[in-house]
Each structure stands twice: as C-alpha cells, then as structure tokens.
Design a protein around this motif. Structure first.
Motif, mmCIF file in Angstrom:
data_model
loop_
_atom_site.group_PDB
_atom_site.id
_atom_site.type_symbol
_atom_site.label_atom_id
_atom_site.label_comp_id
_atom_site.label_asym_id
_atom_site.label_seq_id
_atom_site.Cartn_x
_atom_site.Cartn_y
_atom_site.Cartn_z
ATOM 1 N N GLU A 138 -2.828 -0.689 37.421
ATOM 2 C CA GLU A 138 -3.755 -0.317 38.499
ATOM 3 C C GLU A 138 -5.168 -0.138 37.935
ATOM 4 O O GLU A 138 -6.143 -0.648 38.498
ATOM 5 C CB GLU A 138 -3.267 0.970 39.182
ATOM 6 C CG GLU A 138 -4.103 1.402 40.374
ATOM 7 C CD GLU A 138 -5.373 2.165 40.018
ATOM 8 O OE1 GLU A 138 -6.404 1.899 40.659
ATOM 9 O OE2 GLU A 138 -5.327 2.999 39.092
ATOM 10 N N ILE A 139 -5.288 0.563 36.812
ATOM 11 C CA ILE A 139 -6.606 0.759 36.189
ATOM 12 C C ILE A 139 -7.198 -0.591 35.786
ATOM 13 O O ILE A 139 -8.370 -0.881 36.049
ATOM 14 C CB ILE A 139 -6.502 1.706 34.966
ATOM 15 C CG1 ILE A 139 -6.147 3.125 35.416
ATOM 16 C CG2 ILE A 139 -7.806 1.696 34.165
ATOM 17 C CD1 ILE A 139 -5.782 4.062 34.267
ATOM 18 N N ARG A 142 -8.295 -2.665 38.795
ATOM 19 C CA ARG A 142 -9.469 -2.060 39.436
ATOM 20 C C ARG A 142 -10.743 -2.325 38.630
ATOM 21 O O ARG A 142 -11.807 -2.594 39.192
ATOM 22 C CB ARG A 142 -9.246 -0.543 39.584
ATOM 23 C CG ARG A 142 -10.403 0.187 40.227
ATOM 24 C CD ARG A 142 -10.065 1.602 40.678
ATOM 25 N NE ARG A 142 -9.135 2.328 39.858
ATOM 26 C CZ ARG A 142 -9.476 3.178 38.870
ATOM 27 N NH1 ARG A 142 -10.743 3.390 38.602
ATOM 28 N NH2 ARG A 142 -8.557 3.818 38.180
ATOM 29 N N LEU A 143 -10.636 -2.281 37.290
ATOM 30 C CA LEU A 143 -11.822 -2.446 36.432
ATOM 31 C C LEU A 143 -11.987 -3.872 35.899
ATOM 32 O O LEU A 143 -12.947 -4.143 35.171
ATOM 33 C CB LEU A 143 -11.746 -1.459 35.257
ATOM 34 C CG LEU A 143 -11.747 0.024 35.632
ATOM 35 C CD1 LEU A 143 -11.578 0.884 34.396
ATOM 36 C CD2 LEU A 143 -13.026 0.391 36.379
#
Length: 172
Positions: A138-139, A142-143
């Motif tokens: 997820e991180i 997202r980035l």
C-alpha cells in the motif's frame, strides 16, 4: 587526418604476433612451479588445454532447486521461530538446500520490502507476514515506490516517513 585502425583492418601478421604474445604470457603466468596442478592448464606451446577447464567426469550435477509452497511455508515458519535477519539459522533448521542469502532474498519478496533492517529480529506468524506485505505494498503503490514486488526506499525519505507513521498507527 589518419583513419582510425580497427580490428578488421589489422593484417594477418598483426594477429599472428598477438597470438604468439598470448601464448608466451600463458606459459609465463599460467604454469607455476609451486602449484603442480597448473602444469596441465596449457601445453608446451602455450595453447589452452580445454579438458583442464571441464568439470571432472565424476562430478555430480547440481540438483535443480525449485521454490514452491512448501519452501515458502518453511520460510514463514522460520521467520516466526527465528525472526527476520536470522536466515542462516532458518537455512540450517528448515531449508538446508538454500543459503542464508537465498532466504534473505526470498524474505524480501514475502515481506514486500527491499530493506529488512527495520524488521531485524521481528517474528511474526504467516498472517502477520501477509499483513506486513499488504502494508508495504500500500505504501509503495501510494508513493510510486513499489518495484518488482517490493517497497523500495526513495532519496527524499518519504518511504521511511510513511513506514514510521504506519508503525506508530499499527505496530508490526
């Protein structure tokens, strides 16, 4: 202005001299009196002995290893028992045909994070490992730092900051 010389423009005499020089270098440096096993690397004219470089006839082929569900289950068991960073112990205990470094690389994939330092000594069940994988994914998505199935760090420190924030909200 002179044309640059290329390998194609060198004449046969150049190549004969070069080959002769190579043979002399082999004789000078490949045959060492203090290492009798090197005496058969080249013949008396400096030509390579191709048989010297072949594996011994009685050498056993390296068995092909396959990474499957059973190996992944054992790695997860090892992470729960020994913790992240203790891949040599996991290898010795559960997966002896895989080196500690092999298992470290597999753990990167199973955890979904390229750098496992923040997980040093962390132990978790298979479910906990899956949650960490999803958190890292997820991180990374997202980035824009999810590369090849793993979260990779960025130069700006945004990934580390996101990991720290995520760990404060819900520790691993």
């Amino acid at each position: 202005m002179a044309e640059p010389t290329s390998a194609h423009s060198m004449g046969p005499e150049f190549w004969r001299q070069k080959q002769e020089w190579i043979k002399q270098m082999r004789l000078q440096f490949s045959r060492r009196p203090e290492f009798p096993e090197t005496h058969h690397m080249v013949d008396d004219e400096g030509m390579l002995n191709q048989e010297y470089f072949q594996p011994p006839k009685d050498a056993l082929p390296t068995p092909e290893r396959k990474w499957g569900d059973d190996e992944k289950r054992k790695l997860l068991e090892g992470i729960e028992k020994h913790g992240i960073g203790h891949f040599r112990e996991i290898s010795e205990d559960l997966l002896p045909e895989w080196s500690g470094n092999d298992l470290r690389m597999k753990a990167i994939r199973v955890m979904g994070r390229q750098n496992l330092q923040l997980y040093k000594d962390w132990r978790g069940s298979a479910d906990a490992v899956r949650r960490e994988y999803e958190r890292n994914k997820e991180i990374g998505l997202r980035l824009g730092t999810w590369k090849g199935g793993a979260l990779v760090y960025d130069d700006d420190g945004l990934v580390l900051k996101a990991i720290e924030e995520s760990n404060q909200a819900s520790p691993p």
